[in-house]
Design an enzyme around this catalytic site. Structure first.
Site, mmCIF file in Angstrom:
data_model
loop_
_atom_site.group_PDB
_atom_site.id
_atom_site.type_symbol
_atom_site.label_atom_id
_atom_site.label_comp_id
_atom_site.label_asym_id
_atom_site.label_seq_id
_atom_site.Cartn_x
_atom_site.Cartn_y
_atom_site.Cartn_z
ATOM 1 C CD GLU A 170 -3.041 -0.974 2.215
ATOM 2 O OE1 GLU A 170 -3.007 -0.026 3.023
ATOM 3 O OE2 GLU A 170 -3.970 -1.799 2.183
ATOM 4 C CD GLU A 355 -3.794 -5.778 4.102
ATOM 5 O OE1 GLU A 355 -4.615 -4.949 4.559
ATOM 6 O OE2 GLU A 355 -2.569 -5.597 4.134
HETATM 7 N N1 LIG Z 1 -7.134 -0.083 8.540
HETATM 8 N N2 LIG Z 1 -6.980 -1.096 8.371
HETATM 9 C C1 LIG Z 1 -6.849 -2.475 8.184
HETATM 10 C C2 LIG Z 1 -5.595 -2.823 7.321
HETATM 11 C C3 LIG Z 1 -4.294 -2.519 8.054
HETATM 12 O O1 LIG Z 1 -4.292 -3.131 9.333
HETATM 13 C C4 LIG Z 1 -3.176 -3.077 7.196
HETATM 14 O O2 LIG Z 1 -1.917 -3.009 7.848
HETATM 15 C C5 LIG Z 1 -3.058 -2.284 5.891
HETATM 16 O O3 LIG Z 1 -2.284 -3.038 4.964
HETATM 17 C C6 LIG Z 1 -4.428 -1.930 5.286
HETATM 18 O O4 LIG Z 1 -5.095 -0.896 5.873
HETATM 19 C C7 LIG Z 1 -5.623 -2.080 5.999
#
Ligand SMILES: N#[N+]C[C@@H]1[C@@H](O)[C@H](O)[C@@H](O)[C@@H]2O[C@H]12
Length: 451
Positions: A170, A355
């Site tokens: 991300e 995810e």
């Molecule tokens: N907020 N939220 C949950 C989740 C987060 O915990 C993850 O680390 C990220 O990759 C993505 O944002 C999603």
């Protein structure tokens, strides 16, 4: 006539798994010679996280990893997506390798393989070594070489046992949260730094893929979070705002990685003079052949023109919408729409949903040891059905990693939001599979027919 149970089965070889990230579950951030990350510093800065929650203990996975792998096996998981902590491997970010840090991940991978669970390894899930942040971090062009060096250490140690690698998780959140709005580490708030961080992240991605092609023999990809933008009205202002928001969040990183260019809206409509002109060789570095892409999907945005800075676009809450504890609308159709959009724009690359999940208020563990989470079960069911629909429309979707295996540290939100299919008692570290975990196990066992 009885419905054909096989009609909704997922394709043969579809990979069913769960995802986590190092900083969110491991704890022991400085154990065995590890160096601090920007999240170690950020979370220990007063006011940066809810309740001052830190990753000092988290889910204590650094000590409980073997039991957690046994838990994954008991749930029938076929894959596990996790991230490695850069500053465990290279405490100073470059140079000296911390063998104990490397050994932790090597043992984890061997245990996963021993249990028949395929590891998917993410090199960067937001926890930059603090030592590199001190040298400019994602604002220093040298970070591309630093990142390739880090990846190469892991490629040499684990490739072959790890056959699916991810460079970045991300990048949009890293820059929007860490450099534009300051809500995430390293907490900067600069319209001028944001494009530089974006570009260096993508240069680092390209450098790490290039290094993999010299060392590795398997697959590597990029994980992005994308969110479909639907105009609130058909007014020119809302349509233009929706186009900007779509370019900024959904096109920006995949266009750079797969098309070798950024959407024009970024310079022309969002960042203006804060968007530098990049050299052609940068784009050549960024655009590397990828074996797959990962898509993290949570929600959609009904978008309108606003005076927000610098995007001038914002989401409109839907009166009849269902929302999660993080304020995200439950909208599974958006996942189908996005997967078809990505197929059409980027040529149907093999794609993993790396995810998908939701935070809902979960009741405490009941006397009989159950955690009833019907809302999460419903969310997973709807989104897996949406994926099935996208596959029926020709999308090459290869797997699904539920976010998350465990309740864990939700970054600046601390432990206040629970995304896990397994409940974690943070006082005792006891793990309790929720009803959604049992439901997911059945879905895996029946290859989707039970959904
Ligand atoms: N907020 N939220 C949950 C989740 C987060 O915990 C993850 O680390 C990220 O990759 C993505 O944002 C999603």
């Amino acid at each position: 006539m009885a419905a054909n149970p096989n009609a909704r089965r997922f394709p043969e070889g579809f990979l069913w798994g769960a995802a986590t990230a190092a900083h969110q579950i491991e704890g022991s951030p400085m154990a065995d010679g590890a160096g601090p990350s920007i999240w170690t510093r950020f979370a220990h800065t007063p006011g940066m996280t809810v309740n001052g929650d830190t990753g000092d203990v988290a889910c204590d996975h650094y000590n409980r990893w073997k039991d957690d792998v046994a838990l994954m096996a008991s749930l029938g998981l076929k894959a596990y997506r996790f991230s490695t902590s850069w500053s465990r491997i290279l405490p100073d970010g470059t140079g000296r390798v911390n063998q104990k840090g490397l050994d932790f991940y090597s043992r984890l991978v061997d245990e996963l393989l021993d249990k028949g669970i395929e590891p998917l390894l993410t090199l960067y899930h937001w926890d930059l070594p603090a030592a590199l942040d001190d040298r400019g971090g994602w604002l220093n062009r040298d970070v591309a070489d630093w990142f390739a060096e880090y990846g190469s250490v892991l490629y040499r140690a684990l490739d072959g046992r790890v056959k699916k690698w991810v460079t970045l998780n991300e990048p949009w959140v890293v820059t929007d949260g860490g450099y534009l709005h300051g809500a995430l580490a390293p907490g900067h708030r600069s319209k001028y730094e944001t494009p530089i961080a974006t570009h260096n992240l993508m240069r680092a991605h390209g450098a790490a893929v290039k290094a993999y092609r010299e060392i590795g023999k398997h697959e590597i990809g990029l994980v992005v979070n994308i969110e479909p933008k639907y105009p609130n009205t058909q007014s020119p202002e809302d349509l233009a705002a929706t186009k900007r928001a779509h370019a900024y969040m959904n096109e920006q990183y995949l266009d750079a990685a797969l098309l070798g260019k950024y959407p024009p809206e970024l310079k022309n409509e969002i960042f203006g003079d804060a968007w530098p002109e990049w050299a052609d060789e940068d784009y050549a570095l960024i655009k590397q052949k990828l074996d797959f892409i990962g898509i993290n999907y949570y929600t959609r945005s009904v978008t309108q023109a606003t005076d927000s800075y610098p995007l001038k676009a914002g989401a409109v809450r839907q009166k009849l919408g269902t929302y999660t504890e993080t304020g995200w609308e439950v909208f599974p159709q958006g996942l189908t729409d996005l997967l078809v959009w990505a197929k059409d724009r980027y040529g149907n690359l093999p794609t993993y949903i790396t995810e998908n999940g939701a935070a809902f208020f979960d009741p405490a563990v009941a006397e009989e040891g159950r955690v009833r989470d019907p809302l999460r079960m419903g969310y997973l069911k709807k989104h897996l059905t949406a994926i099935r629909d996208a596959i029926d429309q020709g999308c090459d979707i290869r797997g699904y990693m539920v976010w998350s295996l465990l309740d864990n540290l939700e970054w600046s939100l601390g432990f206040s939001k629970r995304f896990g299919i397994v409940h974690v008692n943070y006082g005792t570290q006891e793990r309790t599979p929720k009803d959604s975990a049992r439901w997911y196990s059945k879905a895996i066992e029946t290859h989707g027919a039970s959904i």
